[in-house]
Structure formats: C-alpha cells, structure tokens
Write an enzyme that holds these catalytic residues in place. Structure first.
Site, short mmCIF file in Angstrom:
data_model
loop_
_atom_site.label_atom_id
_atom_site.label_comp_id
_atom_site.label_asym_id
_atom_site.label_seq_id
_atom_site.Cartn_x
_atom_site.Cartn_y
_atom_site.Cartn_z
N CYS A 142 0.84 -1.20 0.00
CA CYS A 142 0.00 0.00 0.00
C CYS A 142 0.88 1.25 0.00
O CYS A 142 1.47 1.60 1.02
CB CYS A 142 -0.92 0.01 1.22
SG CYS A 142 -1.94 1.49 1.37
N CYS A 145 -0.36 4.14 2.19
CA CYS A 145 -0.20 3.86 3.63
C CYS A 145 1.24 4.07 4.08
O CYS A 145 1.50 4.70 5.11
CB CYS A 145 -0.60 2.41 3.93
SG CYS A 145 -2.24 1.92 3.39
N ASP A 146 2.19 3.54 3.32
CA ASP A 146 3.58 3.48 3.77
C ASP A 146 4.55 4.34 2.98
O ASP A 146 5.70 4.53 3.40
CB ASP A 146 4.06 2.02 3.73
CG ASP A 146 3.24 1.12 4.64
OD1 ASP A 146 2.82 1.60 5.71
OD2 ASP A 146 3.02 -0.05 4.29
#
Length: 316
Positions: A142, A145-146
């Site tokens: 992701c 997300c990261d």
C-alpha cells in the site's frame, strides 16, 4: 447461537458491498453488512480517485476525492438509508431450509434469506525470500499507507498493471528514485496511465525483469533481480519494495457451500444478474469473475446484485 437475522447479508464493505447496502436498504430490506477491516476495501489504497465518473474537480472547485473520502461518503450514504454494519471475519457460509447461516470467527451466527458476497480480494505476494521477513520493514502493498516513510529513498515497485503504475506515480511525488520493474516487455495498464508512467522523470522502468530476493538486516537494504530474457542476475540497492502483482479473491469462507461454481482463477462465476449457481447467493466486485475490475464496475455490480436479491426475496 444466532444473534441477528436480516433479509439481506452482505459480506464486505468495498465499493460493491457499500453500493449493494444502499440499494438493498432503499428496497426496504433489512440489510446487514459484515466487514473485517474498515469500510472501503481496496479503494482505501487509492490516493486520488480520478477516473470515477463525476469525481473530478471543476474550474475553481475542489479536485477529485481520495479513495478514503470516497469510501467514507459511500458508508455514510448507505447508513442514511438504513443499512447496518458490523465488524467481523466470516469463517463459513451454509444454506439450510432455504435460508443462509453465516458464521463469524467470534462464534456469532447471522441468518438471512439472501446473501451478497462482495468480499473483494487481497494483494498477491511474490513468494520470494525476504518478502515475509521484511513485511512492514520496507516491504509494503500500500503506497498511500507506507510511502511517506520513504521520502527521498530508493523505492522499487513490482508490477505492470493499473495499480503498479498508479502507485509508482504516487511514490514519484515522494521520491525521485522510483524503479518500476515488470516481467513482460510492456505494461498491462490502461494506455493513458502507462504513458504517464513512462514519461515520468522520477520513475525508471525496467521491463523483462523479475525480483528474486529481498535482502537486508533490520530493514530492506537491497534486492536481487533477474532479466527474463538473458537470465542474468544482479543486485541493486533498495530501501523499500512495493508489490502490486495482482489480487487473490477472498472466497475461503464459501468453500463448504456445495454447488458454488468458480472460474479457473478462483473467482465466483455469476450470470449477468450477479446470481451464482446457488439460489439466493449473489456476488459482486473483485471477488466475481469479470473481465474488468474498476471501482465503477464494482459499484454497478453491487447495485444489480442488491436489486436481484430483492426480487429473489420477493419471489419467496
């Protein structure tokens, strides 16, 4: 013990499940949606949802919504029509006496006259040394997300479809050192997205290349790559690896349901009404056998599934 009964149970709260919830509730059905994580599904990983019809900025107005905001709006909309939501992991589904019983991991059992499976899919893994060991320590599935953890770092992206190109473009706004590798000699992504990726000065594209190993100590430090045409292997520095090589349909909970048909890749077969081979069970979204998986397609399938589920319940 059965704790809750509804007219329609929906497994999964991605775009397909959320749309089905809205249409089911508007058809005056009691609707219960079961989601093990947060409403939104795969759409939560989309930085900017630019290709959903109508989700564009006009001159002087706001731009397209993020996947998160889009999912939140769909969730609130479904609730406003009366759909109910509960958190849980589905472990089994059976049909007895014309009704469905859905089992959750915490021991609860839910019953309904019809079920829509919109459980979606999960990211396919590379299954190479180092992938599992460095998951959360440089390996991710992701980008939104990261990605922010790797600003300015050397980032490898694996894949050649829409998701890989889209996420590589997102990561290129965080770092000028993005390397996108794909095992074939051209992308599978939509033409406009592929061209945008190839023209991005912050993305180095390496075709005919696969990843063989992810190496490091406390975190990712390098990757071992192989050229598919010459079989030459070499090592390259890396600080993060983002994997976007396809998805796996989440159908394990339906394994014990006799008579349910799947295609060769494990996706649920349906007719044009989203009806499966089991009467009263419908499927929509990424879990369904389909030639094109997009948010707009999932939403449309969810609407059809709910409409046909309501007709099925009326026929009983």
């Amino acid at each position: 013990m059965t704790e809750k009964t509804a007219d329609l149970l929906i497994i999964g709260a991605g775009p397909a499940g959320l749309t089905a919830a809205q249409y089911g509730a508007r058809a005056n059905l009691s609707v219960l949606v079961i989601e093990q994580l947060a409403p939104g599904g795969q759409v939560l990983n989309i930085d900017v949802l630019e290709n959903y019809p109508g989700n564009v900025g006009i001159e002087g107005g706001p731009g397209p919504k993020s996947g998160y905001d889009f999912a939140q709006d769909m969730h609130r909309q479904a609730e406003s029509f009366g759909a109910a939501f509960c958190s849980g992991s589905v472990t089994g589904l059976r049909k007895e006496g014309g009704r469905f019983s859905l089992e959750l991991a915490d021991g609860r059992t839910l019953q309904a006259g019809a079920v829509i499976c919109a459980a979606g899919a999960q990211h396919r893994k590379l299954e190479i040394p180092g992938e599992e060991e460095f998951s959360g320590r440089g390996v991710s599935y992701c980008a939104t997300c990261d990605g922010p953890f790797f600003r300015g770092k050397k980032i490898f992206v694996v894949g050649g479809g829409d998701a890989a190109c889209d996420e590589a473009c997102y990561l290129s706004r965080l770092s000028p050192r993005v390397v996108l590798i794909h095992r074939r000699d051209q992308f599978r992504a939509q033409k406009a997205l592929a061209e945008r990726t190839l023209k991005n000065p912050h993305i180095e594209v390496r075709f005919n290349t696969i990843m063989k190993e992810i190496r490091g100590e406390a975190k990712v430090k390098s990757v071992r790559l192989e050229k598919t045409d010459s079989r030459e292997q070499y090592e390259d520095d890396a600080e993060a690896v983002f994997v976007f090589t396809g998805i796996v349909p989440q159908t394990a909970a339906l394994a014990g349901l006799g008579g349910l048909e799947f295609d060769a890749n494990g996706y649920i077969r349906t007719d044009q009404n989203m009806a499966t081979s089991v009467p009263g069970l419908f499927a929509a979204g990424d879990v369904r056998s389909s030639p094109f998986r997009q948010v707009v397609v999932a939403a449309g399938e969810g609407a059809v599934a709910a409409h046909k589920a309501a007709e099925y319940l009326d026929s009983l």
